[in-house]
Design a protein around this motif. Structure first.
Motif, PDB file in Angstrom:
ATOM      1  N   VAL A  33       0.836  -1.199   0.000  1.00  0.00           N
ATOM      2  CA  VAL A  33       0.000   0.000   0.000  1.00  0.00           C
ATOM      3  C   VAL A  33       0.874   1.254   0.000  1.00  0.00           C
ATOM      4  N   ARG A  34       1.938   1.213   0.772  1.00  0.00           N
ATOM      5  CA  ARG A  34       2.813   2.368   0.922  1.00  0.00           C
ATOM      6  C   ARG A  34       3.566   2.676  -0.371  1.00  0.00           C
ATOM      7  N   GLU A  36       2.754   1.713  -3.656  1.00  0.00           N
ATOM      8  CA  GLU A  36       1.847   1.214  -4.687  1.00  0.00           C
ATOM      9  C   GLU A  36       2.433   1.317  -6.093  1.00  0.00           C
ATOM     10  N   PHE A  46      -2.291  -4.889  -5.700  1.00  0.00           N
ATOM     11  CA  PHE A  46      -2.931  -4.772  -4.391  1.00  0.00           C
ATOM     12  C   PHE A  46      -2.732  -6.077  -3.633  1.00  0.00           C
ATOM     13  N   LEU A  71      -4.988   0.597   9.122  1.00  0.00           N
ATOM     14  CA  LEU A  71      -5.250   0.994   7.741  1.00  0.00           C
ATOM     15  C   LEU A  71      -6.246   2.150   7.669  1.00  0.00           C
ATOM     16  N   TRP A  73      -9.395   2.076   6.849  1.00  0.00           N
ATOM     17  CA  TRP A  73     -10.224   1.971   5.648  1.00  0.00           C
ATOM     18  C   TRP A  73     -11.635   1.551   6.053  1.00  0.00           C
ATOM     19  N   SER A 106     -13.481   1.765  -2.000  1.00  0.00           N
ATOM     20  CA  SER A 106     -12.123   1.248  -1.862  1.00  0.00           C
ATOM     21  C   SER A 106     -11.093   2.385  -1.825  1.00  0.00           C
ATOM     22  N   PRO A 107      -9.913   2.131  -1.196  1.00  0.00           N
ATOM     23  CA  PRO A 107      -9.529   0.868  -0.585  1.00  0.00           C
ATOM     24  C   PRO A 107     -10.353   0.577   0.658  1.00  0.00           C
ATOM     25  N   LYS A 149      -9.275  -3.105  -5.266  1.00  0.00           N
ATOM     26  CA  LYS A 149      -8.638  -2.574  -4.048  1.00  0.00           C
ATOM     27  C   LYS A 149      -9.458  -2.866  -2.795  1.00  0.00           C
TER      28      LYS A 149
END
Length: 267
Positions: A33-34, A36, A46, A71, A73, A106-107, A149
């Motif tokens: 994720v960091r 990408e 992903f 996260l 999310w 998303s994510p 994602k």
């Protein structure tokens, strides 16, 4: 529409008491994720789906909750109660709709709790056509999730009961066995928790870790909290070895311990 980007860069994930799980999630989720763009240039867009399995109380839920919080999310949870329906096609429809909702923001994360309740082998007589519908819809939805994602994390106590098609790579890329915590893992959590409270300095953390090894990580947290309560009740402002021992004596394990605590394993 996708959710807004994080205002702060995503930092390293910390999971006291589970250094190997912490390292796994940092390598296979956080780093992807960091960075990408770097991974995308090499064809990895992903993180793939992850399945944690192990006995009740081993810390699966704790680990997932910590990761989801880190996260930050949107999270969607699926269990047998949330998707069950007496109508054959209704359950599959609910599953598809939930993954669609997760894709729109998303994510995001979809957590499949106790997946053996609804992804058991289709050879099983229980559930009949309902079981076939549920498994088939998950087989369609899970591979598409990473493309949209959506991080999928499953948890189960009974890996051997799952439909063989579910546990193939391409559905769950990583299947991790999580046993009861070892002495080293308990020591890691104790160091973290005791470091946050005032202590007398006479606590033998090594001996305490040895006595708690093989018990659920929640027991470790409870013993520390109980020792704090006992210290405050006695009028003390610091936790001593005596408070720890009293808390330990009054907090027997409620879960059967394993003869040899298992560490995280990979399949």
């Amino acid at each position: 529409k996708s959710s807004p980007a994080r205002e702060q860069p995503l930092g390293d994930f910390s999971l006291p008491g589970r250094p190997l799980l912490e390292a796994f999630f940092n390598e296979h989720v956080i780093d992807l994720v960091r960075h990408e763009d770097r991974y995308k240039a090499l064809g990895i867009s992903f993180p793939g789906a992850v399945l944690l399995w192990g006995p009740p109380g081993c810390g699966k839920t704790f680990a997932v909750e910590r990761l989801v919080d880190h996260l930050d999310w949107p999270i969607f949870s699926i269990d047998s109660g949330s998707i069950g329906s007496p109508f054959i096609h209704e359950t599959g429809k609910k599953i598809a709709e939930l993954f669609e909702q997760a894709s729109k923001v998303s994510p995001s994360v979809v957590v499949l709790d106790e997946i053996d309740a609804f992804l058991a082998s289709r050879d099983s007589s229980a559930g009949g056509q309902h079981r076939v519908e549920e498994v088939a819809e998950f087989l369609r939805s899970i591979p598409k999730a990473a493309e949209n994602k959506v991080l999928v994390i499953g948890m189960t106590n009974r890996l051997d009961s799952l439909d063989p098609a579910v546990v193939r790579r391409g559905r769950f890329d990583h299947i991790l066995e999580v046993g009861m915590p070892s002495e080293v893992e308990v020591r890691s959590l104790l160091d973290s928790k005791l470091g946050d409270i005032p202590t007398e300095g006479d606590i033998d953390v090594g001996a305490l870790a040895k006595s708690l090894a093989g018990r659920p990580l929640s027991d470790v947290g409870f013993v520390v909290r109980e020792s704090c309560r006992l210290a405050a009740r006695s009028g003390a402002y610091k936790v001593s070895a005596a408070h720890i021992q009293m808390a330990l004596d009054s907090s027997p394990s409620r879960a059967p311990t394993e003869s040899k605590p298992r560490k995280i394993g990979f399949i």
